[in-house]
Design a protein around this motif. Structure first.
Motif, PDB file in Angstrom:
ATOM      1  N   ALA A  54       0.818  -1.216   0.000  1.00  0.00           N
ATOM      2  CA  ALA A  54       0.000   0.000   0.000  1.00  0.00           C
ATOM      3  C   ALA A  54       0.848   1.261   0.000  1.00  0.00           C
ATOM      4  O   ALA A  54       0.363   2.331  -0.354  1.00  0.00           O
ATOM      5  N   THR A  55       2.120   1.148   0.378  1.00  0.00           N
ATOM      6  CA  THR A  55       2.986   2.325   0.423  1.00  0.00           C
ATOM      7  C   THR A  55       3.857   2.449  -0.824  1.00  0.00           C
ATOM      8  O   THR A  55       4.600   3.427  -0.948  1.00  0.00           O
ATOM      9  N   GLN A  56       3.768   1.514  -1.747  1.00  0.00           N
ATOM     10  CA  GLN A  56       4.571   1.546  -2.979  1.00  0.00           C
ATOM     11  C   GLN A  56       3.980   2.554  -3.971  1.00  0.00           C
ATOM     12  O   GLN A  56       2.793   2.866  -3.919  1.00  0.00           O
ATOM     13  N   ASP A  57       4.811   3.009  -4.885  1.00  0.00           N
ATOM     14  CA  ASP A  57       4.299   3.897  -5.927  1.00  0.00           C
ATOM     15  C   ASP A  57       3.646   3.053  -7.031  1.00  0.00           C
ATOM     16  O   ASP A  57       3.913   1.860  -7.161  1.00  0.00           O
ATOM     17  N   PRO A  58       2.758   3.662  -7.820  1.00  0.00           N
ATOM     18  CA  PRO A  58       2.011   2.900  -8.833  1.00  0.00           C
ATOM     19  C   PRO A  58       2.891   2.185  -9.848  1.00  0.00           C
ATOM     20  O   PRO A  58       2.562   1.083 -10.280  1.00  0.00           O
ATOM     21  N   ALA A  59       4.001   2.775 -10.245  1.00  0.00           N
ATOM     22  CA  ALA A  59       4.881   2.130 -11.227  1.00  0.00           C
ATOM     23  C   ALA A  59       5.462   0.846 -10.667  1.00  0.00           C
ATOM     24  O   ALA A  59       5.560  -0.165 -11.378  1.00  0.00           O
ATOM     25  N   LYS A  60       5.838   0.857  -9.412  1.00  0.00           N
ATOM     26  CA  LYS A  60       6.388  -0.350  -8.771  1.00  0.00           C
ATOM     27  C   LYS A  60       5.311  -1.432  -8.643  1.00  0.00           C
ATOM     28  O   LYS A  60       5.572  -2.618  -8.898  1.00  0.00           O
ATOM     29  N   ILE A  61       4.099  -1.039  -8.262  1.00  0.00           N
ATOM     30  CA  ILE A  61       2.991  -1.996  -8.139  1.00  0.00           C
ATOM     31  C   ILE A  61       2.689  -2.630  -9.498  1.00  0.00           C
ATOM     32  O   ILE A  61       2.536  -3.843  -9.610  1.00  0.00           O
ATOM     33  N   GLN A  62       2.645  -1.804 -10.532  1.00  0.00           N
ATOM     34  CA  GLN A  62       2.367  -2.316 -11.872  1.00  0.00           C
ATOM     35  C   GLN A  62       3.483  -3.244 -12.344  1.00  0.00           C
ATOM     36  O   GLN A  62       3.220  -4.280 -12.955  1.00  0.00           O
ATOM     37  N   ASP A  63       4.731  -2.905 -12.026  1.00  0.00           N
ATOM     38  CA  ASP A  63       5.853  -3.765 -12.398  1.00  0.00           C
ATOM     39  C   ASP A  63       5.753  -5.122 -11.713  1.00  0.00           C
ATOM     40  O   ASP A  63       5.938  -6.170 -12.340  1.00  0.00           O
TER      41      ASP A  63
END
Length: 127
Positions: A54-63
């Motif tokens: 939940a604290t990750q940025d969207p690019a990292k989550i998508q990766d």
């Protein structure tokens, strides 16, 4: 007393065989689409169980999401099909995509799939 035989005729058997073959063919076209959707939902649930997601940025989550999909050979989901929106407790991930497979000549079978997953600090919750 004469007994008559009863049973299916050759033509009846061929008709039943043709109908069963048609449904088997349609099933072979539909099964990979639903199998891929199951992989998408599994990747989303696995991502929701990642610590600190939940604290990750969207690019990292998508990766991370596409790495999980790469393992299951899902190739119909593209980055433009994934939408991440910020919520009160984390992220809301929505995957909305369409799969089109040719069936017979100019007839296609189309599957439209949508999955939503909350990525929260407290753990996984389906929306």
């Amino acid at each position: 007393m004469k007994r008559t035989q009863r049973g299916i005729t050759l033509i009846g058997f061929l008709v039943v065989l043709a109908v069963a073959g048609f449904f088997a063919y349609v099933g072979m076209k539909l099964f990979p689409m639903y199998s891929e959707f199951y992989s998408v939902k599994s990747a989303m649930k696995g991502l929701a169980n990642e610590p600190g997601i939940a604290t990750q940025d969207p690019a990292k989550i998508q990766d991370l999401f596409f790495r999980r999909l790469y393992i299951s050979y899902s190739d119909n989901v593209k980055p433009e099909n994934v939408k991440l929106t910020r919520g009160d407790r984390g992220w809301k991930m929505e995957v909305d995509y369409e799969v089109r497979k040719p069936m017979i000549y100019n007839i296609d079978v189309v599957g439209r799939f949508n999955a939503v997953q909350e990525l929260t600090r407290a753990g996984s919750t389906d929306a």
